[in-house]
Design a protein around this motif. Structure first.
Motif, PDB file in Angstrom:
ATOM      1  N   SER A 389      -0.443 -12.796  -8.749  1.00 41.89           N
ATOM      2  CA  SER A 389      -0.102 -12.168  -7.890  1.00 41.89           C
ATOM      3  C   SER A 389      -0.860 -10.983  -7.095  1.00 41.89           C
ATOM      4  CB  SER A 389       0.902 -10.655  -7.557  1.00 41.89           C
ATOM      5  OG  SER A 389       1.274 -10.324  -9.043  1.00 41.89           O
ATOM      6  N   TRP A 390      -1.168  -9.566  -7.268  1.00 42.36           N
ATOM      7  CA  TRP A 390      -2.807  -9.196  -6.831  1.00 42.36           C
ATOM      8  C   TRP A 390      -2.052  -8.025  -6.461  1.00 42.36           C
ATOM      9  CZ3 TRP A 390      -3.882  -7.505  -1.790  1.00 42.36           C
ATOM     10  CH2 TRP A 390      -3.791  -8.443  -1.755  1.00 42.36           C
ATOM     11  N   THR A 391      -2.580  -6.538  -6.296  1.00 43.22           N
ATOM     12  CA  THR A 391      -2.472  -5.354  -6.204  1.00 43.22           C
ATOM     13  C   THR A 391      -3.580  -4.482  -6.276  1.00 43.22           C
ATOM     14  OG1 THR A 391      -0.183  -5.156  -6.976  1.00 43.22           O
ATOM     15  CG2 THR A 391      -1.124  -3.172  -5.710  1.00 43.22           C
ATOM     16  N   VAL A 392      -3.685  -3.751  -5.184  1.00 42.29           N
ATOM     17  CA  VAL A 392      -5.118  -2.929  -5.339  1.00 42.29           C
ATOM     18  C   VAL A 392      -4.780  -1.525  -4.028  1.00 42.29           C
ATOM     19  CG1 VAL A 392      -7.383  -2.756  -3.662  1.00 42.29           C
ATOM     20  CG2 VAL A 392      -6.589  -5.106  -3.907  1.00 42.29           C
ATOM     21  N   THR A 393      -5.661  -0.828  -4.839  1.00 33.11           N
ATOM     22  CA  THR A 393      -5.438   0.714  -4.733  1.00 33.11           C
ATOM     23  C   THR A 393      -6.522   1.438  -4.638  1.00 33.11           C
ATOM     24  OG1 THR A 393      -5.021   1.430  -7.130  1.00 33.11           O
ATOM     25  CG2 THR A 393      -3.364   0.896  -5.724  1.00 33.11           C
ATOM     26  N   TRP A 394      -6.578   2.444  -3.886  1.00 30.85           N
ATOM     27  CA  TRP A 394      -7.327   3.704  -3.576  1.00 30.85           C
ATOM     28  C   TRP A 394      -6.592   4.618  -2.602  1.00 30.85           C
ATOM     29  CZ3 TRP A 394      -7.181   0.021  -0.364  1.00 30.85           C
ATOM     30  CH2 TRP A 394      -6.711  -0.340   0.981  1.00 30.85           C
ATOM     31  N   THR A 395      -7.598   6.020  -3.301  1.00 30.02           N
ATOM     32  CA  THR A 395      -7.258   6.921  -2.778  1.00 30.02           C
ATOM     33  C   THR A 395      -8.270   7.242  -1.626  1.00 30.02           C
ATOM     34  OG1 THR A 395      -6.617   7.766  -4.841  1.00 30.02           O
ATOM     35  CG2 THR A 395      -6.831   9.153  -3.542  1.00 30.02           C
ATOM     36  N   ALA A 408      -1.724  -8.363   4.045  1.00 30.54           N
ATOM     37  CA  ALA A 408      -1.448  -7.400   2.645  1.00 30.54           C
ATOM     38  C   ALA A 408      -0.145  -6.622   3.243  1.00 30.54           C
ATOM     39  CB  ALA A 408      -2.103  -7.071   2.057  1.00 30.54           C
ATOM     40  N   THR A 409       0.955  -6.618   2.594  1.00 29.73           N
ATOM     41  CA  THR A 409       1.734  -5.151   2.572  1.00 29.73           C
ATOM     42  C   THR A 409       0.834  -3.677   2.182  1.00 29.73           C
ATOM     43  OG1 THR A 409       3.247  -6.664   1.971  1.00 29.73           O
ATOM     44  CG2 THR A 409       4.038  -4.307   1.666  1.00 29.73           C
ATOM     45  N   VAL A 410       1.230  -3.105   2.521  1.00 29.54           N
ATOM     46  CA  VAL A 410       0.307  -1.326   2.834  1.00 29.54           C
ATOM     47  C   VAL A 410       1.106  -0.577   2.569  1.00 29.54           C
ATOM     48  CG1 VAL A 410      -1.780  -0.637   4.001  1.00 29.54           C
ATOM     49  CG2 VAL A 410      -2.092  -3.327   3.425  1.00 29.54           C
ATOM     50  N   THR A 411       0.780   0.005   1.736  1.00 29.11           N
ATOM     51  CA  THR A 411       2.139   0.939   1.842  1.00 29.11           C
ATOM     52  C   THR A 411       1.229   3.071   1.105  1.00 29.11           C
ATOM     53  OG1 THR A 411       2.989   1.208  -0.501  1.00 29.11           O
ATOM     54  CG2 THR A 411       4.055  -0.060   1.383  1.00 29.11           C
ATOM     55  N   SER A 412       1.236   4.139   1.972  1.00 31.42           N
ATOM     56  CA  SER A 412       0.130   5.040   1.356  1.00 31.42           C
ATOM     57  C   SER A 412       1.334   5.833   0.881  1.00 31.42           C
ATOM     58  CB  SER A 412      -0.813   5.571   2.776  1.00 31.42           C
ATOM     59  OG  SER A 412      -1.452   4.328   3.316  1.00 31.42           O
ATOM     60  N   SER A 413       1.007   7.105   0.103  1.00 34.94           N
ATOM     61  CA  SER A 413       2.032   8.027  -0.702  1.00 34.94           C
ATOM     62  C   SER A 413       0.370   9.118  -0.594  1.00 34.94           C
ATOM     63  CB  SER A 413       1.872   7.364  -2.006  1.00 34.94           C
ATOM     64  OG  SER A 413       2.370   8.723  -2.137  1.00 34.94           O
ATOM     65  N   GLY A 414       0.178  10.060   0.726  1.00 38.16           N
ATOM     66  CA  GLY A 414      -0.313  10.938   0.489  1.00 38.16           C
ATOM     67  C   GLY A 414      -2.055  10.358   0.578  1.00 38.16           C
ATOM     68  N   SER A 415      -2.310  11.074  -0.160  1.00 41.06           N
ATOM     69  CA  SER A 415      -3.791   9.637   0.456  1.00 41.06           C
ATOM     70  C   SER A 415      -4.182   9.312  -0.344  1.00 41.06           C
ATOM     71  CB  SER A 415      -5.426  10.639  -0.037  1.00 41.06           C
ATOM     72  OG  SER A 415      -5.193  11.647  -1.288  1.00 41.06           O
ATOM     73  N   THR A 416      -3.377   8.024  -1.644  1.00 38.02           N
ATOM     74  CA  THR A 416      -3.146   7.591  -1.925  1.00 38.02           C
ATOM     75  C   THR A 416      -2.522   5.620  -1.318  1.00 38.02           C
ATOM     76  OG1 THR A 416      -3.474   8.476  -4.113  1.00 38.02           O
ATOM     77  CG2 THR A 416      -3.055   5.894  -4.293  1.00 38.02           C
ATOM     78  N   VAL A 417      -3.213   5.058  -1.440  1.00 37.14           N
ATOM     79  CA  VAL A 417      -3.044   3.253  -0.447  1.00 37.14           C
ATOM     80  C   VAL A 417      -2.889   2.462  -1.385  1.00 37.14           C
ATOM     81  CG1 VAL A 417      -3.644   2.122   0.882  1.00 37.14           C
ATOM     82  CG2 VAL A 417      -4.529   4.276   1.400  1.00 37.14           C
ATOM     83  N   THR A 418      -1.669   2.001  -1.591  1.00 40.10           N
ATOM     84  CA  THR A 418      -1.599   0.807  -2.327  1.00 40.10           C
ATOM     85  C   THR A 418      -1.204  -0.666  -1.204  1.00 40.10           C
ATOM     86  OG1 THR A 418      -0.173   2.015  -4.225  1.00 40.10           O
ATOM     87  CG2 THR A 418      -0.017  -0.214  -4.188  1.00 40.10           C
ATOM     88  N   ALA A 419      -1.973  -1.932  -1.649  1.00 42.77           N
ATOM     89  CA  ALA A 419      -1.936  -2.794  -0.770  1.00 42.77           C
ATOM     90  C   ALA A 419      -1.610  -3.843  -2.152  1.00 42.77           C
ATOM     91  CB  ALA A 419      -3.415  -3.105  -0.453  1.00 42.77           C
ATOM     92  N   ARG A 420      -0.460  -4.497  -1.456  1.00 41.45           N
ATOM     93  CA  ARG A 420       0.080  -5.864  -2.890  1.00 41.45           C
ATOM     94  C   ARG A 420      -0.434  -7.303  -1.194  1.00 41.45           C
ATOM     95  NH1 ARG A 420       3.477  -1.487  -3.817  1.00 41.45           N
ATOM     96  NH2 ARG A 420       3.092  -0.989  -5.814  1.00 41.45           N
ATOM     97  N   ASN A 421      -0.803  -8.367  -2.344  1.00 41.95           N
ATOM     98  CA  ASN A 421      -0.196 -10.122  -2.034  1.00 41.95           C
ATOM     99  C   ASN A 421       0.735 -10.169  -1.514  1.00 41.95           C
ATOM    100  OD1 ASN A 421       0.521  -9.951  -4.291  1.00 41.95           O
ATOM    101  ND2 ASN A 421       0.839 -11.716  -3.095  1.00 41.95           N
ATOM    102  N   VAL A 422       0.436 -10.567   0.178  1.00 40.12           N
ATOM    103  CA  VAL A 422       2.241 -11.289   0.491  1.00 40.12           C
ATOM    104  C   VAL A 422       2.149 -13.227   0.114  1.00 40.12           C
ATOM    105  CG1 VAL A 422       2.151 -10.037   2.581  1.00 40.12           C
ATOM    106  CG2 VAL A 422       0.537 -11.683   2.121  1.00 40.12           C
TER     107      VAL A 422
END
Length: 456
Positions: A389-395, A408-422
């Motif tokens: 599994s993998w997770t990519v994050t960026w701001t 990918a399953t992508v969520t956001s918290s403020g300016s931070t984005v997290t993408a996880r594999n499907v």
């Protein structure tokens, strides 16, 4: 009286059985199937094809086109295959094609091109030979009914003796079912697909009745025969009024007055809930029918612009199959204006690599297309060693937001984005890569963020 009651009871039982038989069509228990005139997913959701043809058999190395067609808004790709008239596509290659479709959240229409123009083209194969090809691939097709439609033979009869189409098609459908195929079957018309002598139109019910699984959709190809609005709407209305399932499996654009009226076609298909699949992404001998210049997704031709960004084009009307779950990436118009051009702006930043984590994964961010207020981003994830599994994050530094994403399953918290594999792209071998994409919004500046990739 008892005898009459017994007779009446028997009649009622017979009628009840007939009703039950009528309301329980014999389609595959799981997978894409026909209900009335609609294509329906296993969960009952109506699925309308909005897609592109890809000439895979001649351009097998252009595997990046699947992601590009997805990014252009397609929810379906019709893949050209050959069983021997050209270089044969093997079971391993077809497996890879299916995986590419699934990885890019595309329904996969697989078509055998060997039959094109039979009766008029001496090199063409029969529909019976096409069925032999599918039987040879059965081991890699079984279990893919949620994702794969089998288009038995492309344009299977030319203009010579098109009446032979009916019996040949009935026999092909029955052989497919006898050999255990549960898939949704797609059937092309004769007259090089254009049915100008109305053989498919006039024998449609016979062909549909031949399928013991009630799981066949008819396909018309629209080119110069359909160069007026009235010819298009009359043909589509004939099928709609009779409740027959139909898709427009191929069509081009009106580059001159003698060609298909593509704008009417797309509008009419949208109004009637009929699927359409444009020909083709790239590689034509006559490039007038190429949607891209040399398979470059950032360089759409006039035809590409019309089908991708038109009022009834892919980005405006396509909806992703629900089998893939998650958000609907194919209709950006619902959350932001469609771009006037998908080409990257002259100032688009270069791809940005992630901070590497030794033995885990790296990720590269690129802006694939940018327009006022919106953009398309792509992230490529590469495993340094085998991962599950993998997770990519960026701001984001400039207030950008992610609106829709795919693969990918992508969520956001403020300016931070997290993408996880499907489910289908988390496991990667050392050195193997996968990618996901998204549509976002921006104002003022759209700088490329720094990525962090972690894996287990």
């Amino acid at each position: 009286m008892k005898r009459r009651l017994a007779v009446l009871a028997a009649v009622l039982i017979t009628l009840t059985a007939s009703v039950l038989t009528f309301v329980n069509p014999a389609y595959a228990a799981t997978g894409l199937h026909i209900e009335g005139r609609n294509i329906v997913e296993a969960n009952g959701n109506t699925f309308v094809m909005r897609g592109i043809n890809h000439m895979h058999t001649w351009y097998a190395g252009q595997t990046g086109s699947f992601a590009d067609m997805k990014a252009a808004g397609a929810n379906t790709v019709r893949v050209v295959l050959s069983g021997g008239r050209w270089t044969a596509n093997t079971a391993a290659d077809v497996t890879n094609v299916i995986n590419l479709c699934k990885a890019n959240r595309l329904i996969c229409v697989l078509e055998n091109h060997d039959t094109t123009g039979y009766g008029e083209d001496g090199a063409a194969y029969t529909l019976d030979q096409a069925v032999n090809y599918w039987i040879g691939l059965k081991s890699v097709l079984t279990g893919q009914e949620n994702y794969v439609v089998i288009n038995i033979g492309n344009e299977p009869i030319g203009n010579t003796n098109p009446s032979q189409w009916t019996a040949a098609t009935v026999a092909a459908i029955q052989r497919m079912r006898t050999n255990g195929f549960e898939h949704l079957l797609m059937i092309d018309a004769p007259n090089w697909g254009q049915d100008w002598q109305y053989v498919m139109r006039d024998n449609a019910q016979t062909v549909l009745d031949a399928d013991t699984r009630d799981n066949t959709v008819l396909s018309i190809h629209m080119y110069a025969v359909f160069n007026t609005a009235s010819s298009i709407t009359a043909y589509l209305d004939h099928f709609q009024s009779r409740g027959w399932p139909l898709v427009i499996g191929e069509f081009g654009w009106q580059f001159d007055s003698g060609q298909v009226d593509d704008q009417t076609l797309m509008a009419a298909a949208q109004a009637r809930g009929i699927g359409y699949l444009g020909w083709s992404w790239a590689g034509n001998t006559d490039p007038i029918l190429d949607m891209t210049n040399s398979f470059n997704a950032a360089s759409l031709t006039t035809w590409g612009q019309r089908i991708v960004n038109g009022a009834n084009g892919l980005k405006a009307t396509s909806k992703e199959a629900t089998i893939f779950g998650g958000v609907q990436p194919s209709s950006p118009g619902s959350s932001s204006p469609s771009p006037s051009s998908p080409s990257p702006s002259a100032s688009s930043p270069s791809p940005s690599p992630s901070n590497p984590v030794p033995g885990a994964c790296t990720a590269t961010y690129a802006i694939a297309g940018q327009w006022p207020g919106g953009f398309q981003g792509e992230v490529k994830v590469t495993a340094g060693s085998a991962v599950k599994s993998w997770t990519v994050t960026w701001t984001y530094a400039n207030g950008q937001t992610v609106n829709n994403a795919w693969s990918a399953t992508v969520t956001s918290s403020g300016s931070t984005v997290t993408a996880r594999n499907v489910s289908y792209n988390g496991t990667l071998a050392a050195g193997q890569s996968t990618s996901f994409g998204f549509l976002g919004s921006w104002t003022g500046t759209n700088s490329v963020p720094t990525l962090t990739c972690s894996a287990t």
